[in-house]
Design an enzyme around this catalytic site. Sequence first.
Site, PDB file in Angstrom:
ATOM      1  N   GLU A   1     -13.434  12.676  12.794  1.00  0.00           N
ATOM      2  CA  GLU A   1     -12.742  13.037  11.550  1.00  0.00           C
ATOM      3  C   GLU A   1     -13.564  14.104  10.828  1.00  0.00           C
ATOM      4  O   GLU A   1     -14.636  14.503  11.286  1.00  0.00           O
ATOM      5  CB  GLU A   1     -12.530  11.817  10.646  1.00  0.00           C
TER       6      GLU A   1
ATOM      7  N   HIS B   1       0.805  -1.216   0.000  1.00  0.00           N
ATOM      8  CA  HIS B   1       0.000   0.000   0.000  1.00  0.00           C
ATOM      9  C   HIS B   1       0.847   1.279   0.000  1.00  0.00           C
ATOM     10  O   HIS B   1       0.343   2.360   0.243  1.00  0.00           O
ATOM     11  CB  HIS B   1      -0.953   0.014   1.198  1.00  0.00           C
TER      12      HIS B   1
ATOM     13  N   ASP C   1      -7.648   4.136   8.815  1.00  0.00           N
ATOM     14  CA  ASP C   1      -8.974   4.076   8.183  1.00  0.00           C
ATOM     15  C   ASP C   1      -9.141   2.818   7.331  1.00  0.00           C
ATOM     16  O   ASP C   1     -10.266   2.372   7.106  1.00  0.00           O
ATOM     17  CB  ASP C   1      -9.199   5.312   7.314  1.00  0.00           C
TER      18      ASP C   1
END
Length: 552
Positions: free
Chosen positions: A303, A130, A192
């Site tokens: 958030e 990632h 997340d």
Amino acid sequence: MMIKLLHHPLTTNKSSYRKMRYPSFSLLREHNILFIRGFMILFLSCITIQLNFCISSTPSSLKALPLEGHFSFEEADLKHAASDFGNRYQSHPMAVLHPKSVSDIANTIKHIWNLGPSSQLSVAARGHGHSLQGQAQAHGGVVINMESLSVPEMQVHTGESSPYVDVSGGELWINILHETLRYGFTPRSWTDYLHLTVGGTLSNAGVSGQAFRHGPQISNVQKLEIVTGTGEVVNCSEEQNGELFHSVLGGLGQFGIITRARIFLEPAPAMVKWIRVLYADFTAFIRDQEKLIFAEKAFDYVEGFVIINRTGLLNNWSSSFNPQDPVQASEFKSDGRTLFCLELAKYYNLEETLLVNQEVEKHLSRLNYIPSTLFLTEVTYVDFLDRVHTSEVKLRSKGLWDVPHPWLNLFIPKTKIHHFAEVVFGNIVKETSNGPVLIYPVNKSKWDNRTSVVIPEEDIFYLVAFLASAVPSSNGPDGLEHILSRNKKILEYCERANLGVKQYLPHYSTQEEWTAHFGSQWEIFKKRKSLYDPLAILAPGQGIFQKSITFS
């Protein structure tokens, strides 16, 4: 006359004659001989070293290592290791290691360490791939597939004082969630997106909407097992080998590979009350965010998003959330506006539903959002934490996941967030349809300044993340070049205005830029590198240190 000449002292030894008459000629000749001799020695030495390098750096030398796992030299494996989520950088390794034990990793690094500085081989640990800009790649080197590391097995300890879980550095956070929930516990801090490895997030920081309360993931680790750049396996914690422990956390893979971690746990909730509201006024938006991160027993997750020129925003929300006032919500128009979404979550168990509803209502009543934009839903704890993966599945089905992701993540001091928003959201960013723009405050007191991660100096700072996806072959606003140009303008403004911004998941092309990024921490960072990876074998894709060849 001839006889006399032949017996003259100057003619009996022509060499002596030349030396007396032309002394510089003799010295020059001897100097040339010495130079040629020295050059040949150096040349032959270089050939010898180069031959040793070629022999020791060939696949055969790696194949000879005693391993429980194996090396792969297949083109498909090498190509996979040269890719990442960012989809912009491709550096092919010479080999991919699929380890079955920590000793496989240690033996590989030790072998490369023993080759010395004459070898150009480097090592990169790759988790779930990632990375955004080739950080987990190793051109011509060895990429370690950390997800192949099958030991140690995950072990959950539920003691009364400090429950924890021991996990492999190649374990995915989503798997840790499912395993710990079997015992009624859960890690405290998340990212997340959960389909990332432990070693990957701990090498950066691991930040999400829970960080205001528990700190990033690197603040929720008790112990680590590390393989250093010399191939040594070291157990470390705050009390044991503390310098290495803090170096590796947020250390961008520069000091060692995380092969095992002990993560703190807490009792797990069953459900989540998930809330979204909108603001038109930025000042009210950040005031409420900062109020909530210090409020007692308020929300467990805070958030925010910036939304610019989005059509039918609330209609899109209706597929997952319920408007408190459907009539008012249907009349709200988001077209052509810059809005700020506050996203909140409250964890609870079913027997606490009534009390939690009262607490949520109380805290919402103290906020200054647009009343018609209150949307709520209730989901399981797992569904909430794994929410991004749900979006991933949808994007993959449409062929929109494996595209370039030119993301830009910034930490911005609280005192500069208004200036930043005014210029960036007012002039540079024109729309947000190609990916979310996150913005939320973080409490510095929850971060450990002994780690390697770089953050602003103020007590409160904001994470602002531009998470764009580029459309391949597009030359418009959703194209890669346009997004990269926008990112460059944002960074240039931050530097020009001297905002004190720090990049999260940083990427720079020169050591001067890295020096500026680390600031006063640079000398400490360099010292740690010389201690734990003196040949700069590890994590070459970060571009911080270059492995050099020296001849001796």
